[in-house]
Design a protein around this motif. Structure first.
Motif, PDB file in Angstrom:
ATOM      1  N   LYS A   1       2.650  16.986 -13.183  1.00 56.31           N
ATOM      2  CA  LYS A   1       3.458  18.211 -13.116  1.00 56.31           C
ATOM      3  C   LYS A   1       3.591  18.700 -11.686  1.00 56.31           C
ATOM      4  O   LYS A   1       4.601  19.317 -11.323  1.00 56.31           O
ATOM      5  N   LEU A   2       2.594  18.419 -10.847  1.00 54.98           N
ATOM      6  CA  LEU A   2       2.649  18.771  -9.433  1.00 54.98           C
ATOM      7  C   LEU A   2       2.282  17.555  -8.599  1.00 54.98           C
ATOM      8  O   LEU A   2       1.210  16.982  -8.768  1.00 54.98           O
ATOM      9  N   LEU A   3       3.180  17.171  -7.702  1.00 60.29           N
ATOM     10  CA  LEU A   3       2.922  16.082  -6.757  1.00 60.29           C
ATOM     11  C   LEU A   3       2.780  16.697  -5.366  1.00 60.29           C
ATOM     12  O   LEU A   3       3.700  17.357  -4.885  1.00 60.29           O
TER      13      LEU A   3
ATOM     14  N   SER B   1       9.761  18.779 -12.427  1.00 64.50           N
ATOM     15  CA  SER B   1       8.365  18.986 -12.039  1.00 64.50           C
ATOM     16  C   SER B   1       8.310  19.348 -10.555  1.00 64.50           C
ATOM     17  O   SER B   1       9.281  19.177  -9.830  1.00 64.50           O
ATOM     18  N   SER B   2       7.166  19.844 -10.131  1.00 68.48           N
ATOM     19  CA  SER B   2       7.047  20.444  -8.804  1.00 68.48           C
ATOM     20  C   SER B   2       6.581  19.453  -7.742  1.00 68.48           C
ATOM     21  O   SER B   2       5.873  18.486  -8.024  1.00 68.48           O
ATOM     22  N   ILE B   3       6.985  19.756  -6.512  1.00 67.88           N
ATOM     23  CA  ILE B   3       6.532  19.018  -5.342  1.00 67.88           C
ATOM     24  C   ILE B   3       6.024  20.025  -4.311  1.00 67.88           C
ATOM     25  O   ILE B   3       6.661  21.043  -4.062  1.00 67.88           O
ATOM     26  N   LEU B   4       4.876  19.731  -3.733  1.00 68.07           N
ATOM     27  CA  LEU B   4       4.351  20.496  -2.608  1.00 68.07           C
ATOM     28  C   LEU B   4       4.282  19.547  -1.420  1.00 68.07           C
ATOM     29  O   LEU B   4       3.666  18.480  -1.508  1.00 68.07           O
ATOM     30  N   ILE B   5       4.914  19.915  -0.315  1.00 64.85           N
ATOM     31  CA  ILE B   5       4.943  19.069   0.877  1.00 64.85           C
ATOM     32  C   ILE B   5       4.389  19.846   2.061  1.00 64.85           C
ATOM     33  O   ILE B   5       4.765  20.993   2.292  1.00 64.85           O
ATOM     34  N   THR B   6       3.481  19.217   2.795  1.00 67.80           N
ATOM     35  CA  THR B   6       3.059  19.786   4.072  1.00 67.80           C
ATOM     36  C   THR B   6       3.667  18.947   5.190  1.00 67.80           C
ATOM     37  O   THR B   6       3.744  17.717   5.082  1.00 67.80           O
ATOM     38  N   SER B   7       4.087  19.618   6.265  1.00 64.42           N
ATOM     39  CA  SER B   7       4.709  18.902   7.373  1.00 64.42           C
ATOM     40  C   SER B   7       4.519  19.660   8.676  1.00 64.42           C
ATOM     41  O   SER B   7       4.524  20.891   8.698  1.00 64.42           O
TER      42      SER B   7
END
Length: 263
Positions: A163-165, A194-200
């Motif tokens: 559900k969260l990547l 579904s959700s995506i969390l990205i750090t950059s």
């Protein structure tokens, strides 16, 4: 003895293992508290649910593959005043995951992006959501291998299940020429599902350079930013702060990262 064996058998078949394993002590506790039959039944059911929740969370944390344990309580909000504690508390509720939204955490190295990503991922697990944590390099390596081996569809299906990547450290390392198109397929597959969390460490305005393909980057951002929250952290690196305090390093003139609007 026959009654005890039969009760043990029925509790096992019903998968009430917490009650089964602690039955004598639980019944003794209920008796000492002089519980009514209804109160005792509630007491037993609560103990069963408590153990199931604990096991579910333990398994969810294992499947998420977090690189380490980080919590919101351990995040130094005073050191990063650009981060709104109220917004983070709202994200901790997990509503954004339930609504299949995206979350982008942007900022220079060392400001706590991965800390927040892991902490919010753990909050999501505790609220019953499946989570998978991958670095961008590991993710692209998996996609490239699947593409080369002819198993891209299976890999995309696998990466679409959580559900969260969480995709950590996008932009730190150069990507393969085909990476943009593979990443787009993953984002498109998860879009509004579904959700995506990205750090950059790179503002979204530079993602064309990150992917080496401005058109594909625009298509990726079109989907990511449609239902999203973007948090830009402006601050000093936690890892280098002590070195700067001791005079070994000088603080850079500008450690900010531009917002999506370029401000």
């Amino acid at each position: 003895m026959v009654t005890e064996e039969r009760l043990d058998e029925l509790l096992t078949r019903l998968r009430l293992t917490a009650i089964r394993d602690q039955l004598d002590s639980l019944l003794d506790e209920a008796a000492r508290a002089q519980m009514t039959l209804r109160e005792a039944l509630l007491f037993l059911a609560e103990r069963e649910v408590t153990r199931r929740d604990a096991r579910r969370i333990q398994m969810g944390m294992k499947l998420a593959r977090f690189p380490y344990v980080r919590t919101l309580e351990g995040f130094d909000f005073e050191a990063q005043p650009s981060v709104d504690p109220g917004q983070i508390r709202d994200l901790a509720s997990g509503r954004w995951v339930g609504h299949a939204q995206a979350l982008l955490l942007l900022g220079p190295p060392g400001v706590g992006k991965t800390h927040l990503a892991v902490a919010l991922g753990r909050e999501a697990v505790e609220r019953g959501y499946s989570v998978l944590f991958l670095t961008a390099a590991a993710l692209m390596g998996q996609l490239m291998k699947a593409y080369t081996d002819g198993h891209l569809e299976e890999k995309l299906m696998q990466l679409s299940k959580p559900k969260l990547l969480i995709i950590d450290e996008l932009g730190y390392l150069p990507l393969e020429p085909a990476a943009a198109h593979l990443f787009f397929q993953l984002v498109a597959r998860r879009y509004e599902r579904s959700s995506i969390l990205i750090t950059s460490n790179r503002p979204v305005g530079e993602w064309g350079q990150v992917f080496g393909d401005a058109v594909a980057a625009t298509a990726i951002l079109d989907r990511l930013l449609h239902h999203s929250q973007v948090i830009t952290i402006r601050g000093d690196s936690y890892r280098l702060r002590d070195k700067r305090r001791s005079g070994l390093l000088q603080k850079p003139a500008d450690s900010t990262v531009a917002t999506p609007e370029g401000r």
